[in-house]
Motif scaffolding. Sequence first.
Motif, PDB file in Angstrom:
ATOM      1  N   HIS A 399     -16.967  28.396 -45.028  1.00 63.80           N
ATOM      2  CA  HIS A 399     -17.848  28.534 -45.942  1.00 63.80           C
ATOM      3  C   HIS A 399     -19.404  28.357 -45.784  1.00 63.80           C
ATOM      4  O   HIS A 399     -20.455  28.952 -46.250  1.00 63.80           O
ATOM      5  N   TYR A 400     -19.567  27.491 -44.515  1.00 64.47           N
ATOM      6  CA  TYR A 400     -21.025  27.076 -44.018  1.00 64.47           C
ATOM      7  C   TYR A 400     -21.584  28.122 -43.044  1.00 64.47           C
ATOM      8  O   TYR A 400     -22.831  28.436 -43.222  1.00 64.47           O
ATOM      9  N   PHE A 401     -20.599  28.525 -42.148  1.00 59.68           N
ATOM     10  CA  PHE A 401     -21.339  29.466 -41.080  1.00 59.68           C
ATOM     11  C   PHE A 401     -20.168  30.127 -40.654  1.00 59.68           C
ATOM     12  O   PHE A 401     -19.073  29.894 -40.914  1.00 59.68           O
ATOM     13  N   TYR A 402     -20.708  31.165 -39.718  1.00 58.35           N
ATOM     14  CA  TYR A 402     -19.859  32.122 -39.073  1.00 58.35           C
ATOM     15  C   TYR A 402     -20.538  32.434 -37.909  1.00 58.35           C
ATOM     16  O   TYR A 402     -21.652  32.963 -37.702  1.00 58.35           O
ATOM     17  N   CYS A 403     -20.013  31.880 -36.662  1.00 59.65           N
ATOM     18  CA  CYS A 403     -20.563  31.852 -35.271  1.00 59.65           C
ATOM     19  C   CYS A 403     -19.494  31.856 -34.082  1.00 59.65           C
ATOM     20  O   CYS A 403     -18.439  31.778 -34.451  1.00 59.65           O
ATOM     21  N   ARG A 404     -20.157  32.427 -33.015  1.00 55.92           N
ATOM     22  CA  ARG A 404     -19.156  32.644 -32.082  1.00 55.92           C
ATOM     23  C   ARG A 404     -19.643  31.601 -31.034  1.00 55.92           C
ATOM     24  O   ARG A 404     -21.231  31.496 -30.616  1.00 55.92           O
ATOM     25  N   PHE A 405     -19.043  30.737 -30.657  1.00 60.90           N
ATOM     26  CA  PHE A 405     -19.389  29.648 -29.563  1.00 60.90           C
ATOM     27  C   PHE A 405     -18.791  29.576 -28.115  1.00 60.90           C
ATOM     28  O   PHE A 405     -18.111  30.274 -27.985  1.00 60.90           O
ATOM     29  N   ALA A 406     -19.853  29.314 -27.500  1.00 56.66           N
ATOM     30  CA  ALA A 406     -19.130  29.380 -25.758  1.00 56.66           C
ATOM     31  C   ALA A 406     -20.101  28.132 -25.287  1.00 56.66           C
ATOM     32  O   ALA A 406     -21.165  27.657 -25.470  1.00 56.66           O
ATOM     33  N   ILE A 407     -19.078  27.497 -24.295  1.00 59.01           N
ATOM     34  CA  ILE A 407     -19.150  26.282 -23.932  1.00 59.01           C
ATOM     35  C   ILE A 407     -18.738  26.095 -22.376  1.00 59.01           C
ATOM     36  O   ILE A 407     -17.697  26.557 -22.341  1.00 59.01           O
ATOM     37  N   ILE A 421     -24.390  29.298 -28.833  1.00 62.29           N
ATOM     38  CA  ILE A 421     -24.135  29.703 -30.269  1.00 62.29           C
ATOM     39  C   ILE A 421     -24.803  30.952 -30.871  1.00 62.29           C
ATOM     40  O   ILE A 421     -25.848  31.296 -30.997  1.00 62.29           O
ATOM     41  N   ARG A 422     -23.752  31.988 -31.154  1.00 59.56           N
ATOM     42  CA  ARG A 422     -24.353  33.524 -31.605  1.00 59.56           C
ATOM     43  C   ARG A 422     -23.789  33.393 -33.083  1.00 59.56           C
ATOM     44  O   ARG A 422     -22.635  33.204 -33.421  1.00 59.56           O
ATOM     45  N   LYS A 423     -24.924  33.564 -33.750  1.00 61.41           N
ATOM     46  CA  LYS A 423     -24.640  33.761 -35.418  1.00 61.41           C
ATOM     47  C   LYS A 423     -24.261  35.108 -35.836  1.00 61.41           C
ATOM     48  O   LYS A 423     -24.478  35.986 -35.207  1.00 61.41           O
TER      49      LYS A 423
END
Length: 720
Positions: A399-407, A421-423
């Motif tokens: 509900h809050y965000f839609y992101c692609r994360f890489a760590i 973090i890519r939105k």
Amino acid sequence: MIIKNLSYFQEKENITGKKDRILTIDCKQCFEKGEALSENKKCLNCLLYYLYINKEQKFDFISILKNDLLIRSHQFNSILEYYKDLKKIHKLLKKFINVRKKKCNYEEFKCDLFQFFSKVSKIREFEYYDPILLYELVFKLYSEFKIKELKNPICRKCQIYLINLLDYILKIFDNLKLINDFKSYKRKDINFYQCLLAKPLILTKSTQNFRETTLKEKFVNIDTYKIGDQNNFQVKIFQPPYENEKLYRINIFFKKDEEENYFNQIIKDITLNIETIEFDQVIPLEKLIELYKNESVELLKSKYRLSESKLEKFGFVVALKKLCFDKIFPLLIDDKIEEIFLDSPNDEIYINHQIHGRCRTGIRLVLNEIERIKTFFRLYSGKRLDYMNPSIKLVIKNHYFYCRFAIDIEPIQIESFALDIRKMNKNVFTIQDLLKNGTLNSPIAAFLFFILLRRRNITTTGETDTGKTTLINALDLLAPKEFRKIYVENVTESLRQIGLGKHQLKYRVDSLEDHPSKNYSKSNLIKTLLHRTPDLIYLGEILTKEEAEAMFHCLAAGLKGFQTIHANSIGSLINRFKYHFDINESCFSDLDLLILMKKEFNRRRIISVSEIIQTKSLDNLIDESIFRFDPLLKDWTLMKALYETKVITEIRRYENLSKENFSSYMDVYTDIFQFISKIDSFNQIDLINLFHKISYFSFISIEALIQFWGEWKNMRTLNQ
């Protein structure tokens, strides 16, 4: 303290091909819950114990499985150096204790120095393994001993002997690098061992000087806006003098209130007193936030008099703080942010902003926040994050965000932690937005729309963050309502259009690094599209040789659509296909249009629209520009007559398309895009409905299209 030996050695090949020897401490099942060494003294004692019992061994790393902490040799070598002297120190302290028994003439009487003997004798075995603890104890003992006044000359003589003994022990400590580093350590907010072993946030002098200098400068506030469902956060963007980077600052809802300090104390109080919720399964993030928010609101009601709106806002902030998400969450929900970066724990987070470009945030993550983020990634990805698997990628949509994360962590990340973090599609750009911001002009939009209606292939290329996916998503929204569109993506970056009346069949596939089986690969699924009857295919980003081969397989079979691929230029793209992916040149003729995009400062634009042409000698292929951006004119130049382009020539083989009719279509489409680029923005649904009608009349006749557009344009003008 130690129940059993939980340490063992492993040998693993590093990225250079050499073997590293790792002391592994397998304490995953330990009942202690401290995530950082500084948070749990027992965890530190345990680590020092295992380091001590393995002091004679040679190893390159210590791996603590419980929190995926990897400690390098240069971080613990100074402790091993101490252990070489520990036997001598232990012997001298034992000598200190035995003085009264062996040398004191008043052994049977009360001793004025008894308290000092008692302190040393009470040192427990595991405390000897802790060099800082032992050093501080000896130093304190020495300081108190020196000022102790004794009248009896015999006792005084004993005191001098013991002072010299302690002085000698302190000199041993003073020769240790570890102790010298400790004495020069100035941070009061971070435990020394945390700094030494876990590499937390440390502000270097240059960083401190930079921040102090920038804070003294006079900044101009260039933008202010609110974010969050209840406007919980306020964003302010400042322009520093003589810098391209802006400053991005976040204030919570009460920041301007005179009672700010009081409100901060409330948040601190509730955060400390709210109980940690434990689960036996992974709970969605929005559910976790909701649970902690509800708990916080109940506690707030029982302790403070606050309005309903403030209760909700306070509860939300407390929930984020309890989850150690309060610093990063506002960035995730700001739809104007495109990408979020953290290069190391010693750096601050910086961002790419849609309007203002690169911005510094001043936000830094301390060790326990980093550990929470690592745990969060492991839980929600279901993947390991350790020495053998030092990278995790995952997409989170809620509900809050839609992101692609890489760590990334050690050993591939030198500074032990990095975050990208890519939105994803929270702020959708339509063709109207792209026309208004100068990504393309009306003639290019008209030509691409004409090509799209006739199901020709469009490949968008460029470097990272040049707007490739944004462009094909905007074009995809213009596709006729009746088109059956099939999507095959590693990461879902296409737009959901079911609510707009479109037909979409979507597949998400594992990248090669995530799944070894070809059955789940993107290339394998692309080949199956021949049996799915698509009008358009959306292949997302082409990453590998196998995916490129599968793409050309589809093109040769007549399937057309959109795809993106990274390249610096059209020439570089051809070289990637030709040499890196080993695609035969004869296949290149199946590529209809190639669009090159570039990013200049914060402006993204189409640089060229090209097609692949075979030379007359038939032994060479060249890319020929149709449109090309002229930086001198700051506009696009038409490089050849559109009716004579290869792609239109191909269309003319199967469609009765006279030059006059084609020119009429292009004139109408150009006028349409010119008109919508000048009027105020209208909502996505109205825009899509307009182009549904434009597509419908385009397929009837050019006359029907001209009539419809004239009537629609006149009505729009009258309504304004």
